[in-house]
Each structure stands twice: as structure tokens, then as C-alpha cells.
Motif scaffolding. Structure first.
Motif, PDB file in Angstrom:
ATOM      1  N   LEU A  72      -5.794   7.479  -4.405  1.00 43.92           N
ATOM      2  CA  LEU A  72      -4.802   7.701  -5.462  1.00 43.92           C
ATOM      3  C   LEU A  72      -3.566   8.424  -4.936  1.00 43.92           C
ATOM      4  O   LEU A  72      -2.490   8.321  -5.512  1.00 43.92           O
ATOM      5  N   ALA A  73      -3.722   9.165  -3.843  1.00 42.10           N
ATOM      6  CA  ALA A  73      -2.587   9.896  -3.264  1.00 42.10           C
ATOM      7  C   ALA A  73      -1.707   8.987  -2.407  1.00 42.10           C
ATOM      8  O   ALA A  73      -0.582   9.346  -2.077  1.00 42.10           O
ATOM      9  N   SER A  74      -2.211   7.812  -2.051  1.00 43.91           N
ATOM     10  CA  SER A  74      -1.516   7.031  -1.018  1.00 43.91           C
ATOM     11  C   SER A  74      -0.322   6.244  -1.552  1.00 43.91           C
ATOM     12  O   SER A  74      -0.250   5.896  -2.730  1.00 43.91           O
ATOM     13  N   ARG A  75       0.582   5.963  -0.658  1.00 43.86           N
ATOM     14  CA  ARG A  75       1.748   5.135  -1.014  1.00 43.86           C
ATOM     15  C   ARG A  75       1.347   3.691  -1.276  1.00 43.86           C
ATOM     16  O   ARG A  75       2.090   2.935  -1.876  1.00 43.86           O
ATOM     17  N   GLU A  76       0.151   3.326  -0.797  1.00 38.66           N
ATOM     18  CA  GLU A  76      -0.335   1.972  -1.102  1.00 38.66           C
ATOM     19  C   GLU A  76      -0.640   1.875  -2.592  1.00 38.66           C
ATOM     20  O   GLU A  76      -0.431   0.842  -3.216  1.00 38.66           O
ATOM     21  N   PHE A  77      -1.136   2.955  -3.140  1.00 39.39           N
ATOM     22  CA  PHE A  77      -1.470   2.977  -4.562  1.00 39.39           C
ATOM     23  C   PHE A  77      -0.222   3.039  -5.413  1.00 39.39           C
ATOM     24  O   PHE A  77      -0.100   2.388  -6.440  1.00 39.39           O
ATOM     25  N   ARG A  78       0.725   3.874  -4.981  1.00 42.37           N
ATOM     26  CA  ARG A  78       1.968   4.016  -5.732  1.00 42.37           C
ATOM     27  C   ARG A  78       3.110   4.105  -4.735  1.00 42.37           C
ATOM     28  O   ARG A  78       3.206   5.051  -3.956  1.00 42.37           O
TER      29      ARG A  78
END
Ligand code: PEP
Ligand code: MN
Length: 338
Positions: A72-78
């Protein structure tokens, strides 16, 4: 992968996704955000067919494949930066935020004097520890709940939202009752019970990197807060332990750039605890802004030499007052505002 449900998707739709995910051999993890539900599905790398299939289920907004151990912390998620409001002060949206105040809340007069300095020179938030995690049990431990009450008073007087540390899971409720932002300190970076409790509170969390926590471990720890459905996490680099003894800790300035690459969460720096000495704090603060930090938390005291904790590193009014215009210039030079 993470399955993002549409806003207002029904419980039925969510349960259907959970059943499908289990049938496909994934373990699922549900996080209920304020407006939408996220379903983390952990297991074998999902094929394009699997993702297509899940994407087509009722109530599903998107399916995101995440290769990092922090999801959830990743740039892939957001992809876009997250903006977080701390009692109305927003961080992560291109405005540089400064939280200033004493290391510890010591008395009404001491806090009031520090708050006045912070405000007079343009700080946005007031910091001050009521519960202090000290290396020695014989050192000043903070005023506890009395300190929280003094912070609340100072907020009423200045209008500045307050950031203060919470040191144990059972204290989250009481600290959350007074603070605008919960600080989780470097000694508690991997206190997973505390992180989960802070996650459940839904409060903004200023999450500090541990003394010997790698960036990946730091982000996985942040995931304990996020996975409770609390997206309001601000990461803070505050120096790590290395062989170097000229500073109290070694400020890992590269962590700012690495974190900005890996995560959408705002990144702040604490130059005070890294430097350990007043003459160094300003340079580290400027370097942090130049490296792309979204904010600073910095120790300020009207009479630092009399402070009951961290006396050597707290800036006095002249030092803080001289730093702020220089900081503003650097912030503007890198395309942010303050
Ligand atoms: C503090 O901010 O006063 C503090 C104790 O910081 P850290 O947890 O980074 O040592
Ligand atoms: Mn301190």
C-alpha cells in the motif's frame, strides 16, 4: 496484487472477490478505508488472465500488481503523491511543512515560549513530547497526560495543530484524544503492536525511521499502519547509526530521494536528532529541503541550555529565525512553496 473496490461497493461484491481470490490460491487481506475497501491478495505472481478475471467482477475498480514487499505504501499502488491533512495543515501537496517546538514539554511557560517562537517565525505545526522514550530510565520521562493538556492549551492559544509522540499501544487512545498527529519514534519503528493501534486510530502518523532500519524495513513497518485502513502516514528520516561519531546520527539524505522514488507517502526530515548539535541543524535542514523532502520536524526552545532533554540540539529563537527565510528560499528553488 491489490484489488481496489469502487466507492460504495456492496458487501456482497466484496465477499464475491474474497471467495474468488481464495479459490485462485491467494491469501487475502482486507483494509477498510474511509471511502473504499482494498483487498490485498498475497500469493503467486498473478497472470494477466487472473487480473482480467478479477477486474471484471462487480464492484471492482482496479487490480494493481505490486512486486515490492511493501504494497500500500508503494508507488506501484498509487502513482501520485499522497496529500495528508494534519488538523487542516496539508503535507505532500507541494507545500513544505515545518513542525517546530521543544523536544519535551517541561512546563506551561516553557511550552508557551517555544510555541511563540515557532509561530512567530512561520512554523505550521507545534511539536513537543509529553511521553518521552529515553535511553536511560533515570532521564526526564516527560509530563505524560499533564504534558498533553499543556499542548492542547498551546494549540488553543496559537491555533497550531500539535504533533506528539505515543510510546505504547495502550497510550494511543489518550494521545489521539489530544493530538492532531501521532509521532512514532525511532525506538518504536518495529513495534508492530503500536503501529497497528495507530493504524486503527485513523489519525495522521509521523513515522520515524529506526536507528538501524533499512528503507525496505521502514516501508514494510509503515504498511502495518496503512493495512489497518489508515492512509495518513508521513515518513520521517531522522538519522541512522553508522561508524561516524562527529554527528549524533548520520542523516541519510539519500533516503529522502529513495523514499520519494519508492513511495507516494510524504517524506519529512528531522535534522535535530541527526545533527545532535545546534550549529549543524540548519545545514541539514536546508539539505533536506533541497533533496526533495516535504517537511521538517525541528526542535526549538527559548533557552536550550536549560532544556531537560536534548539541550545541545534545540535551536533558540535567533537560530530558528535565521533558518526559516533560508529554508523558504531553498524550498522555492526546488519548486515547492512554504
Ligand atoms: C523526538 O522527536 O523527540 C525523538 C525522541 O525522536 P527520535 O524518535 O527520532 O529519536
Ligand atoms: Mn528530542
Amino acid at each position: 496484487m491489490v484489488i481496489v473496490m469502487q466507492k460504495g461497493a456492496s458487501d456482497e461484491a466484496r465477499d464475491r472477490v474474497l471467495r474468488e481470490v481464495a479459490t485462485l490460491g491467494f491469501t487475502s487481506h482486507v483494509s477498510e478505508g474511509e471511502t473504499r475497501v482494498l483487498i490485498g491478495a498475497i500469493g503467486p505472481a498473478p497472470t494477466e488472465e487472473v487480473r482480467e478475471h478479477l477486474r471484471a467482477l462487480p464492484g471492482v475498480e482496479s487490480v494493481v500488481r505490486i512486486t515490492k514487499p511493501f504494497k500500500l505504501a508503494s508507488r506501484e499502488f498509487r502513482h501520485d503523491d499522497s496529500a495528508i491533512s494534519i488538523g487542516g495543515v496539508v503535507t505532500g501537496d507541494g507545500r513544505f511543512v515545518v513542525a517546530a517546538g521543544p523536544c519535551g514539554v517541561e512546563s506551561r511557560e516553557q511550552l508557551r515560549a517555544a510555541a511563540r517562537i515557532a509561530q512567530a517565525h512561520g512554523a505550521h505545526l507545534l511539536r513537543g513530547g509529553a511521553f518521552k522514550p529515553r535511553t536511560s530510565p533515570y532521564s526526564f520521562q516527560g509530563l505524560g497526560e499533564e504534558g498533553l493538556a499543556l499542548l492542547v492549551e498551546a494549540r488553543a492559544e496559537t491555533g497550531m495543530p500539535i504533533v506528539t509522540e505515543v510510546t505504547a499501544p495502550e497510550l494511543v487512545e489518550v494521545v489521539a484524544g489530544s493530538a492532531d498527529m501521532l509521532q512514532i519514534g525511532a525506538r518504536n519503528t518495529q513495534n508492530f503492536a503500536l503501529l497497528a493501534e495507530a493504524g486503527k486510530s485513523g489519525m495522521p502518523v509521523l513515522f520515524k525511521r529506526g536507528l538501524s532500519t533499512s528503507i525496505s524495513e521502514f516501508l514494510q513497518a509503515a504498511e502495518y499502519v496503512l493495512s489497518q485502513g489508515n492512509p495518513n502516514v508521513v515518513l520521517c528520516e531522522r538519522g541512522i547509526r553508522t561508524f561516524e561519531t562527529a554527528t549524533r546520527f548520520t542523516l541519510d539524505i539519500s533516503a529522502v530521494a529513495v523514499l520519494k522514488e519508492l513511495t507516494h507517502l510524504p517524506v519529512w526530515v528531522d535534522p535535530s536528532h541527526a545533527a545532535g548539535r545546534r550549529p549543524l541543524v540548519g545545514s541539514l535542514a536546508l539539505a533536506s529541503a533541497a533533496a526533495g523532502a516535504d517537511g521538517l520536524i525541528i526542535e526549538v526552545h527559548a533557552t536550550p541550555e536549560e532544556a531537560k532533554s536534548d539541550a545541545a540540539q534545540q535551536l533558540d529563537e535567533a537560530e530558528f529565525g535565521a533558518l526559516m527565510p533560508r529554508l523558504r528560499a531553498v524550498v522555492q528553488a526546488v519548486g515547492k512553496s512554504m
